[in-house]
Enzyme design. Structure first.
Site, short mmCIF file in Angstrom:
data_model
loop_
_atom_site.label_atom_id
_atom_site.label_comp_id
_atom_site.label_asym_id
_atom_site.label_seq_id
_atom_site.Cartn_x
_atom_site.Cartn_y
_atom_site.Cartn_z
N HIS A 1 -8.04 -4.92 -1.49
CA HIS A 1 -6.79 -4.43 -0.92
C HIS A 1 -6.09 -5.47 -0.06
CE1 HIS A 1 -4.16 -1.03 -0.24
NE2 HIS A 1 -4.20 -1.22 1.07
N SER B 1 0.85 -1.18 0.00
CA SER B 1 0.00 0.00 0.00
C SER B 1 0.89 1.24 0.00
CB SER B 1 -0.96 -0.04 1.19
OG SER B 1 -2.01 0.86 1.02
N ASP C 1 -9.93 -3.44 -5.50
CA ASP C 1 -9.32 -2.62 -4.45
C ASP C 1 -9.73 -1.16 -4.58
OD1 ASP C 1 -7.69 -1.37 -2.61
OD2 ASP C 1 -5.84 -2.31 -3.30
#
Length: 723
Positions: free
Chosen positions: A692, A571, A657
């Site tokens: 995600h 991320s 995501d």
């Protein structure tokens, strides 16, 4: 999702491992797979008098909001390219399949399959989750307090049956114990349905709540349910209320500022329903009295730019954690119930520079707070008279986590302890007598002896003289002579610290002679909130140089050598990976960028994306601020790709995501592959059925971990050269 089946049995993988330290080698020469070549459609973007050209903007589906909710709607050319990338990666990593299978079985063997959480008492019941052997998902259960027959409130395995993805993100029973509600994300997009079950009949009530973000709570009288709406652009924007058993929906609160996140919950003493509003630097709370749950929310203390606070109610007063009055590492204040405005705040726990107050938990007569300093945590207990004592651990690197209590009228709180070598122990702690009761020790069924491992804490000198903590885990038998391969993990954003905690998955690397290291870099709060402030916005490059300084220090101390390190981050940690790939490509044998935020300028200039306006305080606003644009452009991984000898790179993503959209890793790989001069592969793995966090099942997720670690070994051993 990668649908490749594991093609070898456990016995076969053991044989392969005996024949080779890691990778299965082909018996003869093979043709190397041909990587996909992404088409270029140049788009010239003018912004603040600056011009940039993006050759791969076509990868962003114009209908991305709909794609998040239904991935089958993605454009055909985008899907075709993603599938080609997945196929190429599978072909390139084919030699690692036995290793992936073996590591998966190892990781699975370290998980107690029929596990359960320590029950949390609440009134006449105690609530817990458990797994049966083979379960991918938890079962939510309760039983009478002190023992009795179990009731399964929800079997999330049954809920997930027939679905490629299913995640119960939150679950809660009503205060009167008659209802049980749960929020399911069925595609990984973080768009939830909230279901409510009548616990007397077992019936799931009709008309589930739609388009929720997963956050909800019951009113203290159990008559209402409040929840947070998820907008079409993937942002929490409204709080709604309706009768707990269904009925007319009422808008309770709407946040006008697209740059703020919102949520709803209850105070610890159930005296108030609380709405929280915040971004990275400013916050506000609104309150609804429990005695009048349909009342209009009242502001607790009006928001002020750069002032953060969170509030809880302690029976007769408010207890507020805040950075007001230049309390960089936060302090705790109290205020009267009827007058909680900032002018009424009085210090309860003074600010101590370098000791960051991370959170507060309340029960009737005690406050517990979790503090972080030098990348370790301490729990401090305070009674109403002001007497304090600490729960601490004398180890070089560890993690204490304050769990709090599930009821208010108690003297018992729960906390957990672990370290990189030591599995988690869960304790119940009596705040009055200062005695603790061990409730559970994490089992590792395949066996684990902490004495076989060494945990160390180093301090790497940064370029400006700051000392960056680095946590190291290795087997006692692993030499510190520069020969060991090393995986260096980092994050460094949003003030989120990286705990020096236990992970069964890491052992599959460490037991193979690898060293695992965590760099506690600026941008996180590992050394206090000032550590975060010195790694954001116009100080963001400190995050990247701290990470490379950590690598340099590990090399200087003979833990590894140049070119024998694999860097990993996800991320915003994927931004870190992209930045250090550009800055110091020679350091790394490989880089794993998990759901990497790498297209910084484009993403932070697109106000339709879920996280863009809320994150301008973190990164800057390149739409309005030329200085922010130029600074972000100077490190934006996608924009700074250039002809360099890049290491082997693996980028991963999820089609659903909403946080780091699939096109960021897709575009990054498309630009990297023709740019690299090293001849080392650039690979992309897109989970076509997840978001995600990757796969939702606990075993399916382990396959992804095994895949990434196999890539790390493959990169160090230059596995592609054998193809």
């Amino acid at each position: 999702m990668n649908r490749r089946q594991l093609i070898v049995s456990t016995a076969a993988t053991a044989l392969a491992a005996a024949a080779s330290p890691a990778l299965a080698r082909p018996s003869g020469a093979q043709m190397s797979p041909t990587p996909p070549v992404a088409k270029k459609i140049p788009v010239v973007i003018e912004q603040l008098g600056r011009t940039r050209t993006d050759d791969y903007q076509w990868m962003k589906d114009d209908n991305w909001q709909a794609v998040l909710r239904d991935p089958t709607l993605i454009k055909a050319d985008v899907r075709e390219h993603l599938e080609a990338e997945n196929a190429y990666r599978e072909a390139m990593l084919a030699s690692t399949l036995p290793l992936q299978a073996q590591m998966f079985e190892e990781m699975k063997g370290r998980i107690k399959q029929d596990d359960s959480s320590v029950p949390s008492p609440d009134g006449p019941w105690e609530y817990y989750t458990r797994y049966e052997t083979g379960d991918q998902h938890p079962r939510f259960c309760r039983r009478p307090r002190g023992g009795g027959a179990e009731t399964v409130l929800l079997d999330a395995n049954a809920l997930a049956e027939g679905k490629a993805y299913s995640e119960v993100s939150s679950a809660e029973h009503s205060p009167d114990h008659t209802l049980f509600a749960y929020a399911e994300d069925a595609q990984g997009s973080e768009v939830h349905q909230i279901y409510t079950r009548d616990l007397a009949t077992g019936e799931v009530l009709a008309d589930p709540i739609q388009s929720a973000n997963g956050n909800f709570t019951f009113s203290p009288d159990s008559q209402w349910i409040f929840w947070t709406n998820q907008s079409a652009n993937g942002r929490p924007d409204k709080i709604f209320r309706r009768p707990a058993r269904g009925g007319e929906t009422t808008l309770v609160y709407e946040e006008e500022d697209e740059g703020m996140f919102i949520g709803v919950g209850r105070s610890s003493d159930d005296a108030f329903i609380l709405i929280t509003v915040q971004n990275q630097e400013t916050s506000e709370a609104l309150l609804i009295p429990a005695a009048d749950p349909t009342a209009v929310p009242a502001v607790l203390a009006a928001r002020e730019i750069a002032i953060r606070y969170d509030a809880d109610h302690w029976g007769d007063r408010w207890v507020i954690r805040t950075n007001a009055d230049a309390a960089i590492d936060f302090k705790i204040v109290s205020a009267p119930t009827a007058a909680p405005a900032r002018s009424e705040w009085r210090d309860l726990v003074a600010h101590t520079p370098g000791r960051f107050i991370e959170g507060v938990a309340l029960v009737k007569d005690h406050i517990a707070r979790q503090e972080r300093a030098d990348a370790n945590t301490t729990i401090v207990i305070r009674d109403r008279a002001g007497a304090e004592h600490e729960i601490a651990v004398d180890e070089p690197a560890y993690a204490l986590s304050l769990g709090g209590a599930s009821e208010f009228d108690t003297t018992t709180m729960r906390y957990g302890y672990n370290s990189p070598s030591t599995p988690t122990s869960t304790y119940d702690y009596d705040l009055a007598t200062r005695t603790r009761t061990l409730r559970k020790v994490q089992e590792v069924p395949s066996g684990h002896d902490p004495a076989d491992y060494v945990v160390e804490r180093l301090n790497a000198p940064a370029s400006d003289g700051q000392l960056v903590p680095v946590t190291v885990l290795r087997r006692k038998t692993t030499p510190v002579d520069g020969t060991a391969p090393l995986l260096l993990y980092g994050y460094g954003s949003y003030g989120i610290p990286m705990a020096a905690s236990f992970s069964t998955g890491r052992l599959s690397l460490v037991d193979r002679g690898w060293i695992y290291a965590i760099a506690h870099i600026r941008g996180g709060s590992d050394k206090g909130w000032g550590w975060f402030l010195d790694g954001r916005k116009f100080s963001k490059k400190n995050t990247f140089t701290d990470f490379t300084a950590s690598a340099d220090h590990l090399i200087a101390r003979n833990y590894t050598r140049v070119g024998n390190i694999v860097a990993q981050g996800g991320s915003a940690g994927g931004l870190l990976m992209g930045a250090v790939a550009n800055m110091r490509p020679e350091l790394w044998a490989g880089i794993i960028g998990q759901v990497p935020f790498v297209d910084v300028i484009n993403t932070m200039s697109d106000t339709s994306l879920p996280l863009t306006p809320p994150e301008w305080p973190e990164w800057g606003n390149p739409i309005e601020d030329p200085e922010a644009y130029d600074y972000m452009m100077s490190y934006s991984p996608y924009d700074q790709v250039a002809p360099r000898a890049y290491p082997a790179i693996l980028a991963t993503g999820g089609l659903s995501d909403p946080r780091v959209t699939y096109w960021e890793p897709q575009k990054w790989v498309a630009k990297l592959r023709p740019a690299t001069t090293s001849g080392k592969p650039v690979l992309l793995k897109i989970n076509m059925e997840a978001g995600h966090g990757g796969a939702s099942g606990r075993f399916d997720y382990l396959k992804e971990v095994a895949h990434d670690y196999a890539f790390a070994i493959w990169a160090v051993e230059r596995g592609w050269e054998a193809a």
